[in-house]
Design an enzyme around this catalytic site. Structure first.
Site, PDB file in Angstrom:
ATOM      1  N   LYS A 113      38.231  42.442  49.590  1.00 40.06           N
ATOM      2  CA  LYS A 113      37.794  42.806  48.218  1.00 40.06           C
ATOM      3  C   LYS A 113      36.613  43.736  48.421  1.00 40.06           C
ATOM      4  O   LYS A 113      36.680  44.800  47.897  1.00 40.06           O
ATOM      5  CB  LYS A 113      37.367  41.869  47.355  1.00 40.06           C
ATOM      6  N   LYS A 199      50.185  40.006  48.134  1.00 45.50           N
ATOM      7  CA  LYS A 199      50.467  38.919  47.219  1.00 45.50           C
ATOM      8  C   LYS A 199      50.535  39.452  45.659  1.00 45.50           C
ATOM      9  O   LYS A 199      49.949  40.355  45.583  1.00 45.50           O
ATOM     10  CB  LYS A 199      49.385  37.680  47.471  1.00 45.50           C
ATOM     11  N   LYS A 202      46.076  39.472  39.968  1.00 39.82           N
ATOM     12  CA  LYS A 202      45.707  39.982  38.927  1.00 39.82           C
ATOM     13  C   LYS A 202      44.951  41.505  38.875  1.00 39.82           C
ATOM     14  O   LYS A 202      45.194  42.155  38.015  1.00 39.82           O
ATOM     15  CB  LYS A 202      44.913  39.157  38.004  1.00 39.82           C
TER      16      LYS A 202
HETATM   17  N1  AQP Z   1      50.307  35.316  44.662  1.00 40.88           N
HETATM   18  C1  AQP Z   1      49.959  34.179  44.484  1.00 40.88           C
HETATM   19  N2  AQP Z   1      50.871  33.290  44.968  1.00 40.88           N
HETATM   20  C2  AQP Z   1      50.462  31.945  44.785  1.00 40.88           C
HETATM   21  N3  AQP Z   1      49.318  31.502  44.278  1.00 40.88           N
HETATM   22  C3  AQP Z   1      48.464  32.300  43.917  1.00 40.88           C
HETATM   23  N4  AQP Z   1      47.247  32.329  43.435  1.00 40.88           N
HETATM   24  C4  AQP Z   1      46.876  33.417  43.084  1.00 40.88           C
HETATM   25  N5  AQP Z   1      47.899  34.584  43.496  1.00 40.88           N
HETATM   26  C5  AQP Z   1      48.805  33.923  44.053  1.00 40.88           C
HETATM   27  C6  AQP Z   1      46.359  30.966  43.107  1.00 40.88           C
HETATM   28  O1  AQP Z   1      46.169  31.134  41.689  1.00 40.88           O
HETATM   29  C7  AQP Z   1      44.908  30.210  41.520  1.00 40.88           C
HETATM   30  C8  AQP Z   1      43.730  31.145  40.806  1.00 40.88           C
HETATM   31  O2  AQP Z   1      43.563  32.168  41.566  1.00 40.88           O
HETATM   32  P1  AQP Z   1      42.841  33.710  41.097  1.00 40.88           P
HETATM   33  O3  AQP Z   1      42.128  33.164  40.076  1.00 40.88           O
HETATM   34  O4  AQP Z   1      41.937  33.892  42.336  1.00 40.88           O
HETATM   35  O5  AQP Z   1      43.913  34.653  40.827  1.00 40.88           O
HETATM   36  P2  AQP Z   1      44.368  35.880  41.419  1.00 40.88           P
HETATM   37  O6  AQP Z   1      45.496  36.360  40.803  1.00 40.88           O
HETATM   38  O7  AQP Z   1      44.411  35.964  43.097  1.00 40.88           O
HETATM   39  O8  AQP Z   1      43.215  36.953  41.187  1.00 40.88           O
HETATM   40  P3  AQP Z   1      42.532  38.167  41.493  1.00 40.88           P
HETATM   41  O9  AQP Z   1      41.470  38.477  40.674  1.00 40.88           O
HETATM   42  O10 AQP Z   1      43.520  39.420  41.487  1.00 40.88           O
HETATM   43  O11 AQP Z   1      42.283  37.945  43.107  1.00 40.88           O
HETATM   44  P4  AQP Z   1      42.941  38.833  44.260  1.00 40.88           P
HETATM   45  O12 AQP Z   1      42.436  40.283  44.154  1.00 40.88           O
HETATM   46  O13 AQP Z   1      42.158  37.770  45.384  1.00 40.88           O
HETATM   47  O14 AQP Z   1      44.315  38.449  44.316  1.00 40.88           O
HETATM   48  C9  AQP Z   1      44.515  29.822  42.932  1.00 40.88           C
HETATM   49  O15 AQP Z   1      44.748  28.524  43.258  1.00 40.88           O
HETATM   50  C10 AQP Z   1      45.323  30.909  43.813  1.00 40.88           C
HETATM   51  O16 AQP Z   1      45.460  30.458  45.043  1.00 40.88           O
END
Ligand code: AQP
Length: 336
Positions: A113, A199, A202
Site C-alpha cells: 500500500k 486479490k 475494495k
Molecule cells: N480477496 C479476498 N479473499 C478472501 N478474504 C479477503 N478479505 C479481504 N479481501 C479478501 C478478508 O476480508 C476481511 C476484511 O478485510 P479488509 O477490510 O481489509 O478488506 P479489503 O477488501 O482487503 O480492503 P482494502 O481496503 O481494499 O484493502 P487491500 O487494499 O489490502 O485489499 C479480512 O479478514 C480479509 O482477510
C-alpha cells in the site's frame, strides 16, 4: 465450559465484496454458535489510507447492517464500531512502545500500500498492524477468522504478545493471551475478476474487478460476462497457469454450495459461454436473501443504532478491563 472467544472486523473503506464475504464473514456466521463472538467495523483502520469524511459514517452503518444481513446472530455475537470503544486507540499506543519499528516495515501489506501512496504514506498505515493487535488482544480473543492476506498481521500480534508477556508478565501469569488465526482453505483468497493473480479488494480502482454484496442482478451479470477468462476449453481447479479459471470455479463452488468434486465433474468439458450463466445465476441467488435482509434492516429506523449502542456497552466493559490489566503491568497507577 466457557466458550472460546472470536474477534474479527472489516474496514468501512467501500463496498463489501465476495472476497470479504467468502474469506471472512461467511466463516464468522458458520462458526458463531461455537464461540463467544465480537465483530467490529474497524473505522479507525479506514483512515490509514485517504478516505472520504462525507461517507465514513454511512459506510460504517452499511457494513454493520451487512454483518446482520449475512447472518450474524446477536444471540451469539456482539457487533460494534471500533471508534466507539476508545480502549482500542489507547492500547495501540501502549503496544506501539514495545513494538520494534522493523517488525512493521517488514509487513507485506504496508509495503504494497505504501508504494501506491508514495510520499503521502502516513504513520497510521505503518501502524495498522499494531492497532489490529490491540483490537484482538483487548478481547482476549482465542481465534481470529480472516482471509489469507491477514495471516502475517496475526503472526505479528502473537510476536507482540510474547514480547509484552516476556517483558512485563510473570511466567505463570501472562498479561495478554496469544490468538490463533482461523483461515479456511476454500475462499481464503478470492481473486480479482479482471486479474486472477491479484486479490479481490475494495481499494481496486475498477469496480469491474469485484462483485459487491449489494450489486444488482444486472450489474452482477455484466461483471461476470466481462470478467477475464482464458482461451482453453474444459474448466479445472488448481492449474497454476489458469488462475482465473481456478478463481471462477471456486466462486461457483462456494456460491452454489456444491462440492468441489461435483463442480469439477460438472464443468470439466465446459466452455466459458456455458459456465458464465451458471456462475451468474448462483451469485444472484446467493446474494438475494442477503440484499433483502439488508434493505429490511436499513428501513427499520433506530434498530441499527440500538444494536451498535448495545455492542459498544458490552465491548467497552471487556476492553476496559484488559486495558487496565496492561496498564498495571506496565507500571501505571489507575485513577481511583
Ligand atoms: N480477496 C479476498 N479473499 C478472501 N478474504 C479477503 N478479505 C479481504 N479481501 C479478501 C478478508 O476480508 C476481511 C476484511 O478485510 P479488509 O477490510 O481489509 O478488506 P479489503 O477488501 O482487503 O480492503 P482494502 O481496503 O481494499 O484493502 P487491500 O487494499 O489490502 O485489499 C479480512 O479478514 C480479509 O482477510
Amino acid at each position: 465450559m466457557t466458550k472460546q472467544r472470536v474477534l474479527s472486523g472489516v474496514q468501512p473503506t467501500g463496498n463489501l465484496h465476495l472476497g470479504n464475504y467468502l474469506g471472512a464473514i461467511r466463516n464468522w456466521v458458520e462458526g458463531q454458535h461455537q464461540y463467544d463472538n465480537f465483530f467490529c467495523v474497524v473505522d479507525l483502520h479506514a483512515i490509514t489510507v485517504p478516505h472520504h469524511p462525507a461517507t465514513l459514517a454511512s459506510d460504517t452503518y452499511t457494513i454493520a447492517a451487512l454483518y446482520l444481513a449475512c447472518g450474524i446472530d446477536l444471540a451469539y455475537s456482539t457487533i460494534f464500531v471500533q471508534s466507539h470503544v476508545s480502549a482500542h486507540a489507547e492500547l495501540a499506543w501502549l503496544l506501539n512502545c514495545i513494538t520494534p519499528l522493523n517488525w512493521l516495515t517488514d509487513m507485506i501489506q504496508f509495503k504494497e500500500k505504501a508504494v501506491k501512496q508514495g510520499e503521502n504514506v502516513s504513520v497510521g498505515l505503518l501502524d495498522y498492524p499494531v492497532l489490529m493487535a490491540a483490537d484482538i488482544l483487548l478481547y482476549d480473543a482465542d481465534k481470529v477468522p480472516v482471509g489469507e492476506d491477514q495471516k502475517q498481521h496475526i503472526e505479528l500480534t502473537r510476536d507482540i504478545v510474547n514480547r509484552l508477556n516476556h517483558q512485563y508478565g510473570k511466567p505463570d501469569q501472562p498479561v495478554l493471551k496469544s490468538p490463533q488465526p482461523l483461515i479456511r482453505a476454500d475462499g481464503a483468497r478470492i481473486m480479482s475478476l479482471t486479474d486472477g493473480t491479484k486479490k479481490m479488494s475494495k481499494s481496486d480502482p475498477s469496480d469491474m474487478s469485484r462483485i459487491n454484496l449489494l450489486d444488482s442482478p444486472e450489474v452482477i451479470q455484466n461483471k461476470i460476462k466481462k470478467c477475464k477468462t482464458d482461451p482453453v476449453r474444459g474448466l479445472v481447479f488448481g492449474d497454476p497457469d489458469r488462475p482465473e479459471c481456478n478463481n471462477l470455479l471456486t466462486l461457483y463452488m462456494l456460491l452454489s454450495g456444491k462440492s468441489k468434486e461435483d463442480v469439477a465433474e460438472e464443468c470439466k468439458d465446459m466452455g466459458w459461454g456455458q459456465f458464465k450463466p451458471l456462475l451468474t445465476e448462483a451469485a444472484i441467488a446467493h446474494l438475494k436473501p442477503i440484499q433483502d435482509k439488508y434493505h429490511e434492516i436499513m428501513n427499520e429506523k433506530g434498530y441499527l443504532e440500538s444494536v451498535l449502542r448495545d455492542g459498544r456497552e458490552k465491548a467497552s466493559e471487556i476492553a476496559n478491563e484488559t486495558l487496565c490489566r496492561v496498564k498495571l503491568a506496565l507500571g501505571y497507577s489507575l485513577p481511583t
